[in-house]
Design an enzyme around this catalytic site. Structure first.
Site, PDB file in Angstrom:
ATOM      1  N   CYS A  27       9.312  16.077   1.545  1.00  0.00           N
ATOM      2  CA  CYS A  27       9.458  17.450   2.011  1.00  0.00           C
ATOM      3  C   CYS A  27       9.049  18.427   0.936  1.00  0.00           C
ATOM      4  CB  CYS A  27      10.906  17.740   2.396  1.00  0.00           C
ATOM      5  SG  CYS A  27      11.572  16.646   3.647  1.00  0.00           S
ATOM      6  N   GLY A  53       4.663  17.884   3.789  1.00  0.00           N
ATOM      7  CA  GLY A  53       5.283  17.605   5.074  1.00  0.00           C
ATOM      8  C   GLY A  53       4.569  18.306   6.191  1.00  0.00           C
ATOM      9  N   ASN A 127      14.854  18.458  -0.275  1.00  0.00           N
ATOM     10  CA  ASN A 127      13.777  17.491  -0.524  1.00  0.00           C
ATOM     11  C   ASN A 127      14.346  16.336  -1.333  1.00  0.00           C
ATOM     12  OD1 ASN A 127      10.929  17.415  -2.781  1.00  0.00           O
ATOM     13  ND2 ASN A 127      11.324  16.138  -1.018  1.00  0.00           N
ATOM     14  N   GLY A 128      14.127  15.126  -0.852  1.00  0.00           N
ATOM     15  CA  GLY A 128      14.648  13.934  -1.536  1.00  0.00           C
ATOM     16  C   GLY A 128      15.452  13.094  -0.565  1.00  0.00           C
ATOM     17  N   CYS A 261       9.944  11.259 -10.543  1.00  0.00           N
ATOM     18  CA  CYS A 261       9.154  10.336  -9.709  1.00  0.00           C
ATOM     19  C   CYS A 261       7.700  10.291 -10.191  1.00  0.00           C
ATOM     20  CB  CYS A 261       9.192  10.798  -8.263  1.00  0.00           C
ATOM     21  SG  CYS A 261       8.029   9.919  -7.211  1.00  0.00           S
ATOM     22  N   TYR A 267       0.129  10.403  -6.512  1.00  0.00           N
ATOM     23  CA  TYR A 267      -0.365  10.724  -5.174  1.00  0.00           C
ATOM     24  C   TYR A 267       0.172  12.015  -4.576  1.00  0.00           C
ATOM     25  CZ  TYR A 267      -0.832  10.534  -0.090  1.00  0.00           C
ATOM     26  OH  TYR A 267      -1.102  10.848   1.200  1.00  0.00           O
ATOM     27  N   CYS A 409      10.283   3.086  -1.860  1.00  0.00           N
ATOM     28  CA  CYS A 409      10.987   4.198  -2.518  1.00  0.00           C
ATOM     29  C   CYS A 409      12.224   4.553  -1.700  1.00  0.00           C
ATOM     30  CB  CYS A 409      10.087   5.420  -2.603  1.00  0.00           C
ATOM     31  SG  CYS A 409      10.937   6.814  -3.361  1.00  0.00           S
ATOM     32  N   CYS A 459      10.993   7.540 -13.038  1.00  0.00           N
ATOM     33  CA  CYS A 459      11.328   6.455 -12.115  1.00  0.00           C
ATOM     34  C   CYS A 459      10.022   5.745 -11.772  1.00  0.00           C
ATOM     35  CB  CYS A 459      11.965   7.000 -10.838  1.00  0.00           C
ATOM     36  SG  CYS A 459      12.253   5.704  -9.604  1.00  0.00           S
ATOM     37  N   CYS A 462       8.953   1.809  -7.703  1.00  0.00           N
ATOM     38  CA  CYS A 462       7.991   1.255  -6.744  1.00  0.00           C
ATOM     39  C   CYS A 462       7.034   0.272  -7.421  1.00  0.00           C
ATOM     40  CB  CYS A 462       7.243   2.364  -6.017  1.00  0.00           C
ATOM     41  SG  CYS A 462       6.496   3.597  -7.093  1.00  0.00           S
TER      42      CYS A 462
HETATM   43  P1  AMP Z   1      -2.423   1.531   3.122  1.00  0.00           P
HETATM   44  O1  AMP Z   1      -3.513   1.620   4.110  1.00  0.00           O
HETATM   45  O2  AMP Z   1      -1.086   1.256   3.805  1.00  0.00           O
HETATM   46  O3  AMP Z   1      -2.671   0.567   2.000  1.00  0.00           O
HETATM   47  O4  AMP Z   1      -2.253   2.977   2.484  1.00  0.00           O
HETATM   48  C1  AMP Z   1      -2.942   3.322   1.330  1.00  0.00           C
HETATM   49  C2  AMP Z   1      -3.435   4.745   1.428  1.00  0.00           C
HETATM   50  O5  AMP Z   1      -2.334   5.604   1.750  1.00  0.00           O
HETATM   51  C3  AMP Z   1      -4.029   5.229   0.111  1.00  0.00           C
HETATM   52  O6  AMP Z   1      -5.277   5.812   0.399  1.00  0.00           O
HETATM   53  C4  AMP Z   1      -3.048   6.263  -0.405  1.00  0.00           C
HETATM   54  O7  AMP Z   1      -3.725   7.401  -0.907  1.00  0.00           O
HETATM   55  C5  AMP Z   1      -2.214   6.642   0.785  1.00  0.00           C
HETATM   56  N1  AMP Z   1      -0.779   6.716   0.478  1.00  0.00           N
HETATM   57  C6  AMP Z   1      -0.089   6.069  -0.466  1.00  0.00           C
HETATM   58  N2  AMP Z   1       1.221   6.382  -0.421  1.00  0.00           N
HETATM   59  C7  AMP Z   1       1.365   7.276   0.570  1.00  0.00           C
HETATM   60  C8  AMP Z   1       2.462   8.002   1.121  1.00  0.00           C
HETATM   61  N3  AMP Z   1       3.675   7.856   0.637  1.00  0.00           N
HETATM   62  N4  AMP Z   1       2.225   8.854   2.147  1.00  0.00           N
HETATM   63  C9  AMP Z   1       1.008   8.993   2.641  1.00  0.00           C
HETATM   64  N5  AMP Z   1      -0.084   8.337   2.189  1.00  0.00           N
HETATM   65  C10 AMP Z   1       0.078   7.489   1.168  1.00  0.00           C
END
Ligand code: AMP
Length: 485
Positions: A27, A53, A127-128, A261, A267, A409, A459, A462
């Protein structure tokens, strides 16, 4: 934030309130105190924080007599028309962007949550993820509380309302002391704004000033849009009270360590933001790319990013190896993040909706692709197929600017269950074969910790399963599971 269902399945897929992939939320929050256009500024702040979000958003405002609230499902720009913003008068406002998977997409979970209780009205934006929300909710329900939503943030409201302390400050401190997990929290009444960050400091929260008004936001990119000046972070364990007497800082919450985090850098946060002590996200991502290049380079014709998440790391990588950087995949910006879509079938299609290869550039070439992370492996597999089949690339080498994601996470980043995380269940070589890359290398954990200043304050659960905080009822089980002393 949402309550997750308790499942006592196997210890390997881990546990209870931390286990479901359905209900994790990320969020963004923004708060304004002392500006005649408080709701408009909150709106702009939410706009800048839209990446945190996309499921729903809301703003609560106060004209010092009463609170007003407007919230809906959808994107900030679609929700808030001029007419709607006019229904939010006053000089105090709190806004919230909610991210969640589709399973829990309901309006009643959209924040801020506004309630009336014995001391007046209040609204909160959170958020969290709380790791003991379920236990608290059960206790409160046994005492007669009736919950409107499945959001665990509602627990906080009930704790405040049922506290035996007198003034709101004391009630809030009372309530906060019962929370375990991550909370960057904004709370407002008719005349005050509170900003609180959990003592581990999982999620970012910064304070700034604009036109003599105070502004608080998840990320500083919100300040840039409204022209606010960054003052400092809300410190871990700090509670700021902003009212007619100015700004007061209390430190009612303590933790044995900080646990910022690290995935916010990898990302989640926007590259133009400064978080965790004013560190620029883009600069860290570029350094991650450089470190990755030092660890795992292979001869190729050029480097391409998976846009947008892989761009800064790919620039850093190319700079370090002195090889060309190209845009070999073009992103359609008018589709949402594919990760939000719940079903595998849609997700597969989603990558194609979002990305398309530039054949003219890629044909017959050896290329190195950079992305920030692999979660299930679905995206990487599709992208490599796309680069080889659609783009005609001869070799595709994948480099990931974070270590293998082996643990979900529990503190607010949307991740699936452990058994769905490809790196938790497969060797790297198995993953490479699955995604059909010519080679696959991740950044090492040591490499990540070299790039991040003061690494012991982060942290990295993951990537190493070292979870900084558990709910008290699950502590023993978890400590055994993850081999803690
Ligand atoms: P996947 O297809 O499940 O391996 O997702 C990997 C892709 O999702 C990568 O391109 C990341 O940039 C993106 N990604 C990683 N973590 C998240 C997240 N928490 N929320 C949305 N996208 C994510």
């Amino acid at each position: 934030m949402k309550i997750r269902k308790k499942s006592h399945s196997s210890l390997i897929t881990h546990h209870s309130s931390l286990s479901s992939d359905k209900f994790h939320d990320e969020c963004g929050v923004v708060g304004v105190y002392g500006h005649p256009e408080a709701a408009n500024l909150a709106y702009l702040g939410l706009h800048a924080l839209q990446h945190r979000g996309q499921e729903g958003a809301g703003i609560c405002s106060s004209d010092r007599k009463q609170l007003y609230i407007e919230k809906s499902m959808g994107l900030v720009a679609d929700i808030f028309s001029e007419k709607r913003l006019r229904r939010l008068p006053g000089d105090i406002a709190v806004g919230h962007n909610r991210y969640s998977t589709a399973g829990s997409s309901v309006l009643k979970n959209v924040q801020p949550i506004m309630v009336n209780f014995s001391l007046g009205s209040l609204a909160i934006a959170h958020n969290g993820n709380l790791v003991n929300a379920l236990e608290l909710r059960k206790e409160l329900e046994e005492q007669g509380a009736i919950f409107q939503s499945t959001a665990d943030s509602e627990v906080i409201v009930h704790l405040i309302a049922s506290s035996k302390s007198g003034r709101l400050n004391e009630r809030l401190i009372d309530a906060l002391g019962k929370l375990y997990g991550a909370f960057s929290l904004l709370l407002m009444t008719e005349g005050e704004l509170f900003a609180v960050r959990d003592p581990y400091g999982f999620r970012p929260l910064s304070i700034g000033k604009h036109d003599g008004a105070y502004v608080v936001a998840s990320e500083t990119c919100a300040f840039d849009l409204i022209g606010a000046t960054y003052i400092r972070d809300v410190e871990p364990g700090e509670m700021l009270i902003i009212n007619k007497d100015g700004l007061t800082s209390l430190k009612p919450l303590n933790a044995p360590r900080h646990a910022f985090c690290v995935f916010e850098f990898i990302y989640f946060s926007r590259p133009d933001s400064y978080i965790f002590g004013n560190l620029n996200v883009n600069a860290i991502r570029k350094e991650l790319g450089k470190q990755l290049a030092r660890e795992s380079h292979v001869e190729v014709d050029f480097v391409i990013p998976v846009p947008d998440s892989g761009v800064p790391a790919a620039i850093g990588y190319a700079e370090e190896c002195r090889i060309p950087f190209e845009f070999g995949l073009i992103r359609n910006h008018y589709v949402g993040r594919t990760f939000i879509e719940p079903q595998q079938a849609i997700r597969h299609f989603g990558v194609k909706l979002k990305l398309n290869p530039v054949r003219k550039l890629l044909e017959g070439k050896k290329i190195l692709v950079i992305d920030d992370s692999i979660v299930r492996g679905t995206t990487s597999k599709k992208i490599i197929k796309m680069l080889k089949e659609g783009g005609g690339a001869k070799e595709v080498h994948l480099r990931i600017s974070s270590p293998p994601t082996i643990g979900p996470c529990f503190y607010g980043i949307d991740t699936p269950t452990r058994k769905e995380l490809i790196a938790a269940t497969h060797e790297i070589e198995e993953t490479r074969k699955y995604i059909t890359a010519d080679s696959l290398k991740y950044l090492s954990l040591e490499g990540l910790l070299k790039v991040v200043p003061n690494p012991s304050e982060y942290c990295t659960a993951c990537f190493d399963n070292k979870y900084p905080v558990f709910s008290p009822s699950e502590k023993t089980e978890q400590m055994e599971l993850f081999n803690y002393a």
